[in-house]
Motif scaffolding. Structure first.
Motif, short mmCIF file in Angstrom:
data_model
loop_
_atom_site.label_atom_id
_atom_site.label_comp_id
_atom_site.label_asym_id
_atom_site.label_seq_id
_atom_site.Cartn_x
_atom_site.Cartn_y
_atom_site.Cartn_z
N LEU A 84 47.96 45.22 29.41
CA LEU A 84 48.31 46.64 29.45
C LEU A 84 47.34 47.43 30.31
CD1 LEU A 84 49.32 47.24 25.71
CD2 LEU A 84 50.82 47.40 27.71
N TYR A 85 46.05 47.10 30.18
CA TYR A 85 45.05 47.79 31.02
C TYR A 85 45.32 47.51 32.50
CZ TYR A 85 40.66 48.82 33.36
OH TYR A 85 39.72 49.30 34.24
N ASP A 86 45.60 46.24 32.82
CA ASP A 86 45.86 45.89 34.22
C ASP A 86 47.09 46.62 34.76
OD1 ASP A 86 43.70 44.21 34.25
OD2 ASP A 86 44.84 42.35 34.05
N ALA B 197 45.69 46.18 43.23
CA ALA B 197 47.14 46.02 43.27
C ALA B 197 47.57 44.68 42.68
CB ALA B 197 47.64 46.16 44.70
N LEU B 198 46.78 43.64 42.91
CA LEU B 198 47.14 42.31 42.41
C LEU B 198 47.22 42.31 40.89
CD1 LEU B 198 47.65 39.33 43.20
CD2 LEU B 198 45.20 38.95 42.90
N ARG B 199 46.22 42.89 40.24
CA ARG B 199 46.24 42.93 38.78
C ARG B 199 47.30 43.90 38.27
NH1 ARG B 199 40.14 44.32 37.88
NH2 ARG B 199 41.01 45.27 35.98
N ARG B 200 47.61 44.93 39.00
CA ARG B 200 48.65 45.89 38.60
C ARG B 200 50.03 45.25 38.65
NH1 ARG B 200 48.95 51.46 38.05
NH2 ARG B 200 50.90 52.44 38.74
N ASN B 201 50.25 44.42 39.68
CA ASN B 201 51.55 43.78 39.83
C ASN B 201 51.69 42.50 39.00
OD1 ASN B 201 52.49 45.69 41.64
ND2 ASN B 201 51.71 44.59 43.43
N PHE B 202 50.54 41.85 38.72
CA PHE B 202 50.56 40.61 37.95
C PHE B 202 49.57 40.75 36.80
CE2 PHE B 202 51.89 39.59 42.20
CZ PHE B 202 52.95 38.71 42.03
N PRO B 203 49.92 41.51 35.77
CA PRO B 203 48.98 41.77 34.66
C PRO B 203 48.47 40.48 34.04
CG PRO B 203 50.94 43.14 34.47
CD PRO B 203 51.23 42.14 35.55
N PHE B 204 47.19 40.45 33.74
CA PHE B 204 46.48 39.33 33.12
C PHE B 204 46.46 38.11 34.04
CE2 PHE B 204 45.90 35.64 30.37
CZ PHE B 204 44.72 35.99 29.75
#
Length: 545
Positions: A41-43, A50-57
């Motif tokens: 959820l934080y990501d 952007a990588l963590r936003r598009n691919f959480p965890f």
């Protein structure tokens, strides 16, 4: 991918809760699902990556793999000839010699002898045996103006400061130098108690920050210099003009390594990032530098004075030689550092793309000194990726009188090339000021390793020299080393780097073509050329600087 993460997480929670009704032990799975859900959820809502936003965890796996990549590569996938800046092959032989273990190899060379750049020494059918007297040969440093000449080993410890290295590492280096009878360069961080404790021979390096002989304003303090320079341990003094890893930049001591003790030694504010100026304030021209050399020689009681530099613009070194001839003041030694030199902290551009590599720099310095009839009075020290006897032999054949090594000595101390020298987290306690990590380095044990590595490398050097039918390293010349320059052509060093005739640069307007432009540029009253000389269609032309 965000929607997939949400669906997968919700599904996992539902399955766990449903199964938990029948098997309550399944609820322990929440210990795994809670952190995954929160991190995901934080990501999803953070805005920095952007990588963590598009691919959480899942996207965090990139950083995990990047963290483990150097370790996996070095310990599992690296071949004997791979590994930078120092290959596993050279690291292994240093470890073996430092530990006193067997350093011979089976089944032949792992090098590609057909590769362009492969080098070797020409052995002789009149080879001789290197006896004990040969192995004990020394090099005397000190011209006629020197009242306290120094007898040096052919292989020594290059400049590494207390600050860049821990106190235990400095102690081990110095104690090893004492055991083995060779010198230990202090680096520009001045002389500390760790340097003096075990009585090993020291070369005190004076950098642009004048640490240890510094006024409150950061200038040179003659009185404090004299108090330290007369110490018995200090055998020579070296003025640092530049170093191979970051020439023209000045040294860097990160704030986390600048402890109270180090700040007191250097006369700076503790806990601050210390950057040495790129140039000296005690002199600003080649002529002034020669008089500064004389001043240091007088203040030290006549000890050998030299300087260290990485070659940049060739005409500037020629300007120094012109100043030596004009003033009749000469250094006792010159340390040539290659652009491949190492350091704990340097900008990438400086490490990769500034400074002449050692081989070309060494050839140039030696040739210019010969051309000005100065080489007979000045010892040349080569510094830059020197790890084995063959490295020494190559440098000696090009005209060096002795060699220094920094990274080789660090590996002998136990360095594992983790490449985190600048973080204060060195796992072996060498390049750190963390007392917990530094305490892991046992001075007595590592000092013995340093002495063993030195002895093994010197013995290997003299073995190679005797295999060439020579009784002394100073008999080496450029005709002894061969290099593959193409798939079908081999040349000797003297064919690649023809030597200059003694005194040929002293003749007015009759200079070898290779040095003609630089000779016109060089002037004794300025380091930088007053006018650049460039080659044009109509010949050499002067361009205002």
């Amino acid at each position: 991918m965000r929607s997939i993460f949400v669906i997968a997480t919700v599904t996992a929670w539902i399955l766990m809760l449903l199964l938990g009704i029948k098997w309550p032990s399944m609820l322990w799975g929440s210990l795994v699902l809670i952190p995954i859900s929160l991190v995901g959820l934080y990501d999803m809502y953070q805005t920095k990556h952007a990588l963590r936003r598009n691919f959480p965890f899942v996207g965090r796996g990139r950083w995990v793999m990047e963290f483990f990549r150097p370790f996996l590569r070095q310990y599992f996938f690296e071949s004997e000839t791979d590994g930078v800046p120092i290959s596993r092959m050279f690291r292994s032989v240093i470890y073996q010699r430092a530990k006193g273990a067997q350093d011979s190899i089976p089944y032949g060379t792992k090098l590609d002898t057909q590769a362009v750049g492969y080098e070797w020494i020409g052995h002789s059918l009149a080879a001789i045996h290197a006896d004990k007297e040969t192995l004990s040969q020394r090099i005397v440093v000190g011209s006629d103006d020197c009242l306290q000449p120094y007898s040096a080993s052919v292989f020594n410890i290059s400049a590494m400061s207390y600050g860049a290295l821990s106190g235990n590492a400095i102690e081990a280096l110095n104690k090893g130098a004492k055991k083995g009878g060779f010198y230990h360069n202090t680096g520009e961080g001045s002389v500390s108690a760790s340097h003096l404790k075990h009585g090993g021979d020291l070369v005190w390096q004076i950098g642009t920050g004048y640490f240890g002989c510094r006024t409150a304003e950061g200038g040179f303090d003659a009185d404090s210099f004299a108090k330290t320079a007369i110490k018995d341990n200090i055998k020579m003094i070296e003025i640092k003009l530049s170093q191979g890893a970051k020439p023209g930049h000045g040294g860097i001591l990160p704030a986390h390594k600048n402890t109270i003790e180090i700040a007191q030694i250097r006369h700076v504010e503790p806990g601050t990032r210390v950057e040495s100026p790129p140039t000296h304030s005690a002199f600003s021209t080649p002529l002034e530098m020669m008089h500064f050399i004389k001043q240091l020689r007088d203040l030290s009681g006549g000890k050998p004075i030299g300087f260290k530099l990485c070659i940049g613009r060739k005409s500037e070194f020629i300007a120094l030689c012109k100043a030596m001839v004009q003033t009749k003041i000469k250094p006792d030694f010159i340390t040539v550092d290659g652009g491949e030199g190492g350091t704990g902290a340097a900008p990438l551009e400086y490490s990769n793309s500034v400074g002449m590599p050692l081989r070309e720099a060494l050839v140039f310095v030696v040739d210019v000194l010969v051309g000005f009839s100065l080489k007979k009075d000045i010892r040349v020290i080569a510094s830059g990726k020197t790890f084995t006897g063959f490295h020494l032999v190559k440098n000696l054949a090009l005209g060096a009188d002795m060699c220094n090594s920094a990274r080789g000595m660090m590996i002998a101390l136990g360095c594992v090339q983790s490449l985190i020298c600048h973080t204060n987290e060195c796992p072996t306690g060498i390049a750190t000021q963390d007392p917990t990590l530094a305490s892991g380095l046992v001075v007595g044990d590592k000092a013995t390793r340093i002495a063993r590595f030195h002895k093994g490398t010197v013995n290997a050097t003299f073995d190679l020299v005797s295999s060439a039918g020579l009784s002394n390293p100073n008999q080496l010349n450029r005709s002894h080393i061969y290099r593959r320059v193409s798939q079908s052509q081999i040349k000797r060093y003297d064919e690649i780097y023809p030597s200059l005739a003694e005194g040929c640069l002293l003749q007015e307007d009759c200079h070898p073509d290779l040095f003609a432009l630089e000779m016109k540029e060089a002037t004794v009253d300025s380091f930088m050329p007053k006018n650049y000389v460039v080659e044009g269609h109509s010949g050499a032309e002067k361009v205002a600087s």
